[in-house]
Design a protein around this motif. Structure first.
Motif, PDB file in Angstrom:
ATOM      1  N   ARG A  76       0.830  -1.209   0.000  1.00 38.85           N
ATOM      2  CA  ARG A  76       0.000   0.000   0.000  1.00 38.85           C
ATOM      3  C   ARG A  76       0.863   1.257   0.000  1.00 38.85           C
ATOM      4  NH1 ARG A  76      -5.305   0.072   1.065  1.00 38.85           N
ATOM      5  NH2 ARG A  76      -5.036   2.073   2.147  1.00 38.85           N
ATOM      6  N   LEU A  81      -1.021   4.607  -1.121  1.00 41.13           N
ATOM      7  CA  LEU A  81      -2.324   4.556  -0.468  1.00 41.13           C
ATOM      8  C   LEU A  81      -2.180   4.772   1.027  1.00 41.13           C
ATOM      9  CD1 LEU A  81      -3.760   1.499  -2.394  1.00 41.13           C
ATOM     10  CD2 LEU A  81      -4.410   3.900  -2.697  1.00 41.13           C
ATOM     11  N   TYR A 110      -2.768  -1.474  -6.617  1.00 41.84           N
ATOM     12  CA  TYR A 110      -2.795  -2.382  -5.476  1.00 41.84           C
ATOM     13  C   TYR A 110      -4.100  -3.157  -5.489  1.00 41.84           C
ATOM     14  CZ  TYR A 110      -3.538  -3.926  -0.661  1.00 41.84           C
ATOM     15  OH  TYR A 110      -3.822  -4.673   0.447  1.00 41.84           O
TER      16      TYR A 110
END
Length: 241
Positions: A76, A81, A110
């Protein structure tokens, strides 16, 4: 490749080289992805320190670590993110700022183990992403999609299924197809076949292998199935060393 104090090791990378002051190691635009000096700490515990990695076209980097060691967080973080506590990233020699965040996330996609699915059919979910500004220049390609479905052992009827009534494994297949059609540079795969039977798992691996051979692409993968990591990965990053 990591520094000795980093608590991680990666197989198959070239040895580190000295770079003159002011030149980052990540500026090599022959690489797909370069990460340098990544740190992440939870309370008093380090998940990783001074972590470095490279992805080149065709790489299938298997991420190895026990539960709680930060595998999902690393994936991530590479997709931005989750924020990087410290470190630098380059995609094809350019920083996230140079690319812009929406483009960066469209290039490094992702895939979560439990994907978010929207109301409507599988087809609706696949087509919805083209409404996002960053993907508006891309087009729905049912001809390519049908080939992928065939590889996965599904027919066109799969597209008409209610997305909110899919099994966990079917949801993972939808999520993979939704990402592949956007032609990312890198797929960050978090337990992508955890809910699939062995035959479907083999089909997903075959689809991914063909996708990697079809362009300037790479992927990273986590899995609780050690056999899958050995079978599918061509290199491994161990966060436990």
């Amino acid at each position: 490749m990591t520094h000795p104090s980093s608590g991680a090791s990666i197989e198959g990378l070239r040895p580190a080289h000295h770079h003159p002051a002011g030149r980052g190691m990540g500026t090599d635009d022959t690489l797909l992805l370069r990460a340098e000096g990544l740190f992440h700490q939870l309370g008093s515990r380090w998940l990783w320190r001074d972590l470095e990695l490279e992805l080149q076209p065709g790489d299938r980097l298997a991420l190895v670590a026990p539960s709680g060691a930060g595998k999902t967080l690393l994936l991530r973080s590479l997709a931005l993110l989750d924020p990087l506590q410290q470190g630098r990233l380059w995609l094809r020699g350019r920083t996230p700022v140079a690319w812009g965040l929406p483009v960066w996330r469209s290039c490094l996609i992702y895939l979560a183990q439990r994907p978010v699915l929207f109301p409507g059919t599988v087809r609706d979910n696949l087509q919805a992403v083209f409404q996002l500004a960053v993907h508006q220049e891309r087009r729905w390609r049912p001809d390519i999609l049908e080939g992928w479905l065939e590889t996965l052992g599904r027919d066109r009827a799969f597209l008409d299924l209610d997305a909110e009534r899919l099994s966990g494994g079917e949801g993972q297949l939808l999520n993979l197809l939704r990402a592949l059609q956007l032609e990312p540079d890198i797929l960050l795969l978090d337990e992508p076949t955890a809910s699939l039977d062995p035959a479907s798992t083999e089909a997903v691996e075959s689809l991914l292998a063909g996708w990697l051979e079809g362009g300037d692409r790479a992927c990273m993968i986590t899995s609780h199935d050690g056999d899958q990591l050995r079978r599918f990965g061509n290199r491994r990053l161990d966060l436990t060393v």
